[in-house]
Structure formats: structure tokens, C-alpha cells
Enzyme design. Structure first.
Site, PDB file in Angstrom:
ATOM      1  N   ASP A 116       0.672  -1.012   0.220  1.00 19.94           N
ATOM      2  CA  ASP A 116       0.064  -0.166  -0.017  1.00 19.94           C
ATOM      3  C   ASP A 116       0.922   1.238   0.167  1.00 19.94           C
ATOM      4  O   ASP A 116       1.997   0.952   0.218  1.00 19.94           O
ATOM      5  CB  ASP A 116      -0.997  -0.171   1.133  1.00 19.94           C
ATOM      6  CG  ASP A 116       0.038   0.076   2.433  1.00 19.94           C
ATOM      7  OD1 ASP A 116       0.155   1.224   3.012  1.00 19.94           O
ATOM      8  OD2 ASP A 116       0.149  -1.162   2.801  1.00 19.94           O
ATOM      9  N   ASP A 148       0.808   3.655   2.369  1.00 16.42           N
ATOM     10  CA  ASP A 148       0.493   4.241   3.774  1.00 16.42           C
ATOM     11  C   ASP A 148      -0.569   5.340   3.584  1.00 16.42           C
ATOM     12  O   ASP A 148      -1.659   5.123   2.852  1.00 16.42           O
ATOM     13  CB  ASP A 148       1.777   4.874   4.408  1.00 16.42           C
ATOM     14  CG  ASP A 148       1.919   4.913   5.691  1.00 16.42           C
ATOM     15  OD1 ASP A 148       1.519   3.890   6.309  1.00 16.42           O
ATOM     16  OD2 ASP A 148       2.134   5.953   6.191  1.00 16.42           O
TER      17      ASP A 148
END
Length: 290
Positions: free
Chosen positions: A210, A212
Site C-alpha cells: 500500500d 500508507d
């Protein structure tokens, strides 16, 4: 020449490795407590390997509760010479996208609730972690990743946070813009420190899941998205691991970067003042110099 034995510490989504000959889960007793799980041992292309699921099979250990000292000690007791750490991470860089791998070479340690050393009162030691990963082992991991068709980035700073919660938006922006971190995770520290104290070559393969929370188009971290990415990353990680034995080979020369000699001048406590109980616990980690 010594024998190479590759240790793999598997992170989120990676709880076993495939293709080991003579595969067997073994229990290893450690004076530092119980490791995260049994260790899967076997050989791959003639090279002994040992696999330890960092969170335990079934993912039972939270990042702050992983028994890092016991894990490193147990691998050392099995004769491991080289440790490949595989872990999930968030990315602070657009070009380090979900599904990509990053061969980490630096750390910023923001953990605070974990024992960070094998040494202490009764046997004081200071090792250098200016360069906390092994360049030779990292190159083998990078080459294996590229051969498997994985998009991999060589070099990156890993921000180790305590967890188990993900970052606030303010923290994410600070780590990225002011501190210059490239990826963020919860498990590579104190693992890398302890590996150096145990004189093990250590390489970190961070698997991006991802962006973040800093990314304006992605918003907060979504655990459902992370879990979906973990499966593909785990398959790629297994492909990377399968390529390591042929690159490292069965015979092991001394590490050209000195990882296997980190304790040569590190222990400062005079022999007559060393705590016998602590010295006994250090038999695997520091037996070479004690």
C-alpha cells in the site's frame, strides 16, 4: 570452506516455502524464550535452508510481541549463516508501488517496546550497524527477484514503527517528506540489530502492499486491500527464495563486508567481570568470541 545455510524469516502472508527436500518442522530451544514457531528445515538445490514464520503459522504474534531474540538465536543454533527477512510494508514513494519489492539497505528505528540487544549488564557489547544489511546477500536477493520477473528496487530506507496501528496522516507525511524514509513496516527492528550481534549476514526484502496514508489519491490504509496484495506478493517471494541457493552456493567464504565478524572487537566487559548467567545465554550468538 564453511557451509552456507540460508535462514528465511517470513512475514505477513508467507508462512511456508515450497520445494524443500527432506522438509521437516523442528523445535528449537532457546535461552531467550520460545521462537515464533517451529522452524521448517530442508534443502533446496543442495543448500540447507531453515524457514521461520515471524508471526507464527496462523499469524498469532503481533509485531511488538514477536520474540525477536529467540528467533535469531534459534536460527543461529541451527547453523544459519545468511538471513533473508521477508516482510510486508507500506510505501512513501510513488515509484515503489503495491506489488513491487524493495531491497532495504537502511533503517530508522521508531520501536520502543522491544528488547533490542542480546547484551547488557554483565556483558556489554557495541556493534556497528552503520550499514545494517549485507550487500552481498542483498545482491543475491535482487538478482533472484529480477530473474523471477519481479519489479524490484535496490536500496531504500525502512521506517520501523511500533504498531500495531498504522500511521497517522501527520506521521506519514513527516516520515516521507522530512525524514526521507522510503517504506514503512513494523518488524525489521530490532531484528536487523540482533542479526548483526549474532554475526549473521542479513538482507531485507520489503514487499509493498500500500501507499500508507500520505498518498492523496489513496487515502488511509485499507486492510482489505493489503490482504488482497499479500497473496500475490507471497507467490513472488517464494519465487525469489527458490533462486537464492544457486546464487549463494553450498560453500561459504568469509563475508567480504565483515558481518560474520561483527563481534571481533565489540565486547567491552572484562572476562573476570562478565555475568556467567548471561554468558551462558550467549553461547550460540557470541560463542565464537566468548
Amino acid at each position: 570452506m564453511a557451509t552456507t545455510r540460508i535462514g528465511v524469516i517470513g512475514g505477513s502472508g508467507l508462512y511456508q516455502i515450497d520445494g524443500l527436500q527432506g522438509a521437516e518442522w523442528v523445535s528449537v530451544d532457546s535461552p531467550w524464550g520460545a521462537p515464533s514457531d517451529q522452524i521448517l528445515t530442508g534443502t533446496l538445490e543442495g543448500v540447507p535452508m531453515a524457514f521461520l514464520p515471524r508471526h507464527g503459522r496462523g499469524h498469532v504474534h503481533a509485531p511488538s510481541e514477536v520474540p525477536y531474540r529467540a528467533n535469531i538465536d534459534a536460527l543461529k543454533r541451527l547453523g544459519v549463516t545468511d538471513v533473508i527477512s521477508v516482510s510486508a510494508c507500506g510505501s512513501f514513494r510513488e515509484e515503489m508501488a503495491p506489488g513491487h519489492f524493495v531491497i532495504v539497505d537502511q533503517f530508522i528505528d521508531r520501536t520502543r517496546a522491544r528488547p533490542g540487544s542480546f547484551f547488557g549488564t554483565g556483558c556489554v557489547a557495541h556493534v556497528s550497524i552503520a550499514h545494517p544489511t549485507c550487500a552481498l546477500l542483498s545482491t543475491a536477493a535482487e538478482e533472484s527477484a529480477r530473474a523471477a520477473g519481479i519489479t524490484v528496487h535496490r536500496g531504500g530506507t525502512y521506517l520501523a514503527m511500533e504498531g500495531p496501528q498504522f500511521s497517522t496522516l501527520a506521521e506519514s507525511r513527516m516520515y516521507r517528506d522530512q525524514w526521507g524514509a522510503d517504506v514503512i513496516g513494523m518488524t525489521n527492528m530490532p531484528e536487523a540489530r540482533l542479526a548483526r550481534e549474532a554475526e549473521l549476514c542479513y538482507a531485507s526484502v520489503a514487499m509493498v502492499t500500500d501507499y500508507d496514508s500520505w498518498h492523496p489519491d489513496h487515502g488511509e490504509v485499507d486492510i482489505a486491500t493489503i490482504v488482497a496484495t499479500l497473496g500475490a506478493n507471497a507467490d513472488n517471494a517464494r519465487a525469489l527464495l527458490r533462486g537464492l541457493p544457486s546464487r549463494l552456493g553450498p560453500g561459504r567464504a568469509p563475508c567480504p563486508h565483515g558481518c560474520d565478524r561483527a563481534l571481533d572487537h565489540a565486547i567491552l566487559t572484562a572476562p573476570e567481570h562478565r555475568d556467567p548467567a548471561l554468558v551462558a545465554r550467549l553461547d550460540a550468538v557470541a560463542g565464537r568470541v566468548l
